[in-house]
Design an enzyme around this catalytic site. Structure first.
Site, mmCIF file in Angstrom:
data_model
loop_
_atom_site.group_PDB
_atom_site.id
_atom_site.type_symbol
_atom_site.label_atom_id
_atom_site.label_comp_id
_atom_site.label_asym_id
_atom_site.label_seq_id
_atom_site.Cartn_x
_atom_site.Cartn_y
_atom_site.Cartn_z
ATOM 1 N N SER A 244 -27.541 54.523 -40.111
ATOM 2 C CA SER A 244 -27.594 53.417 -39.360
ATOM 3 C C SER A 244 -26.624 52.499 -39.523
ATOM 4 O O SER A 244 -25.570 52.312 -40.320
ATOM 5 C CB SER A 244 -29.098 52.609 -39.345
ATOM 6 O OG SER A 244 -28.884 52.153 -40.795
ATOM 7 N N LYS A 245 -26.410 51.307 -38.742
ATOM 8 C CA LYS A 245 -25.625 50.064 -38.931
ATOM 9 C C LYS A 245 -25.495 49.633 -40.301
ATOM 10 O O LYS A 245 -24.334 49.466 -40.884
ATOM 11 C CB LYS A 245 -26.055 48.942 -38.251
ATOM 12 C CG LYS A 245 -25.728 49.310 -36.704
ATOM 13 C CD LYS A 245 -25.444 47.889 -35.713
ATOM 14 C CE LYS A 245 -25.166 48.316 -34.148
ATOM 15 N NZ LYS A 245 -26.559 48.086 -33.624
#
Ligand code: GLU
Length: 474
Positions: free
Chosen positions: A243-244
């Site tokens: 994820s980010k």
């Protein structure tokens, strides 16, 4: 040719609620490879029923990223009919079919009622399932629910995970169409995959839990169920879903880092798929070798170092013209202009290939080719820009003005001769020249650099360095 029913038709179905991230790109790639391997069709469908979160800018960015990766689609935008928001009539028609066949029913339970039941289930530590209260009331409006079998199981025979069994008691009569008339996500997916005659659904593992619901809907509509393959998630180094939090995840971000599309494709293909120990695959090899059965059922860790290693392998070997085309936008962004002579530009890049793992790094290490030094490394200048240095630069200017041809071998011969005559080591004269023409102390082989800069440019830089050195030397 295979009969129609056996023809491979796969799809990539992004939601334009964000940019294309690496997980989506890999799903697209696996579908594309599967289609190309089997001579089938790769379809692009845009899942934009979530009108509030879907934007045209995101859609453009996704299409742009797919084009950059050269994952060409055989059917899809801009041809009309491949965006869900254009297909509402079809969803409505299918909903009516299910109502007519008694496979779906209207439910009038209020949101409050359902919320209260959900809260009760949570308090008992159970997953909420709709009670089925409206199942046999014969209502004619409200939300439309699929009537699923109360007993038994649905087995998803996944091509990657093998058979996965879902007990119907874990499922409920899910909503196909909300009371405001909008179709739900899972219903649209089923209607689309069925009407687009998708033969194999290859998608992220995060959709496996939706699959039994979808399978029951196919059955209710009397459509054949496509083959299913759920690809495991991409993980960050800490083994949680990428994820980010882990840094860049959009394809665009890697493009901006200076990753080559061919390296990205190669890297993504190897994330969860393998063919022996081989790491580097041409696109043709990927198409030839790709098979779902070789896709791993466990998550693959995204490894930036390996991506850069692979990128460097491509930078070292791809065609010079292609490399020039790929580097050019990065040069422009840095405000630099390549030489007008294409062969000269390629020659410069050839000396840089070993020295940069990304296109961006190539520009950094090769910057001196495209602009004159603005300053000189102060430590080296203190050492080399001495009164003797000024004199030597003068001698170099004179001799380099006359040497022919202005090419690597002749330049080297000249430097050897001059070093000897001056009682210097070749390296001393070379370092002085390197500082003068590049501003620093590290560069590709000096005589290649001078030849590529050309006589005029080399002389101009030596003169400028001599003037700067004369100042330093006082
Ligand atoms: N639109 C879904 C997504 O972006 C894909 C659904 C599917 O492939 O069935 O995750």
């Amino acid at each position: 040719m295979a009969p129609m029913s056996q023809a491979v038709r796969v799809r990539f179905a992004p939601s334009p609620t964000g940019h294309l991230h690496v997980g989506g790109a890999r799903t697209a790639l696996f579908n594309w490879l599967y289609a190309r391997h089997h001579g089938g069709r790769f379809i692009l469908r845009i899942e934009d029923t979530d009108q509030a979160r879907s934007t045209d800018d995101n859609l453009d960015a996704i299409l742009d990223a797919l084009r950059w990766l050269e994952l060409d689609w055989d059917e899809g935008p801009p041809t009309p009919g491949y965006r869900q928001r254009e297909r509402f009539d079809l969803y409505r028609e299918h909903a009516q079919r299910l109502v007519a066949a008694g496979r779906a029913y209207y439910c009038a339970c209020s949101r409050e009622q359902l919320e209260a039941e959900r809260a009760e289930a949570q308090a008992r530590n159970e997953t909420f399932r709709y009670s089925g209260r409206c199942r046999n009331l014969g209502l004619t409006s409200g939300a439309l629910r699929l009537r699923i079998p109360e007993e038994g199981t649905t087995v998803v025979d996944d091509l990657i995970h093998g058979p996965v069994t879902f007990d119907h008691r874990q499922l409920d009569d899910w909503i196909l169409v909300r009371s405001d008339g909008t179709p739900t996500y899972n219903f649209c997916v089923v209607v689309d995959d069925a009407t687009m005659r998708i033969s194999h659904v290859i998608r992220g593992n995060d959709h496996l839990s939706n699959t039994p619901k979808q399978v029951l809907c196919y059955e209710a509509l009397e459509y054949p169920v496509p083959a299913m393959a759920h690809v495991s998630m991409i993980l960050g180094p800490d083994r949680t879903r990428l994820s980010k939090r882990h840094g860049a995840t959009s394809v665009q971000a890697y493009r901006e880092q200076g990753i080559l599309p061919e390296a990205m494709v190669n890297y993504l293909a190897r994330l969860g798929w393998s063919s022996g120990d081989q790491e580097i695959f041409s696109r043709a090899e990927l198409v030839e070798r790709f098979d779902i059965k070789d896709v791993s059922s466990s998550g693959a860790i995204f490894d930036q170092t390996k991506l850069e290693w692979l990128n460097h392998a491509y930078i070292k070997t791809i065609d010079g013209g292609r490399l020039a085309a790929l580097v050019s936008p990065f040069l422009a962004e840095a405000g630099l202009t390549p030489p007008a002579d294409a062969a000269r530009f390629v020659g410069m890049l050839d000396t840089l290939r070993e020295r940069g793992k990304t296109l961006r790094e190539l520009v950094e290490v090769g910057r001196f080719y495209f602009e004159r030094p603005r300053e000189y490394d102060p430590k080296a200048a203190a050492k080399l820009f001495t009164p003797a240095g000024v004199e030597r630069l003068g001698a170099l200017i004179e001799r380099l003005g006359a040497v022919t041809p202005f090419a690597s071998a002749a330049l080297e011969a000249l430097y050897r001769e001059m070093a000897e005559a001056l009682g210097l080591k070749l390296v001393d004269l070379a370092q002085l020249t390197r500082l003068a023409v590049t501003g620093g102390t590290a560069s590709p082989p000096l005589f290649d650099v001078l030849a590529l800069l050309g006589r005029e440019e080399t002389l101009a830089r030596l003169r400028a360095a001599r003037a700067a050195a004369a100042k330093t030397a006082g």
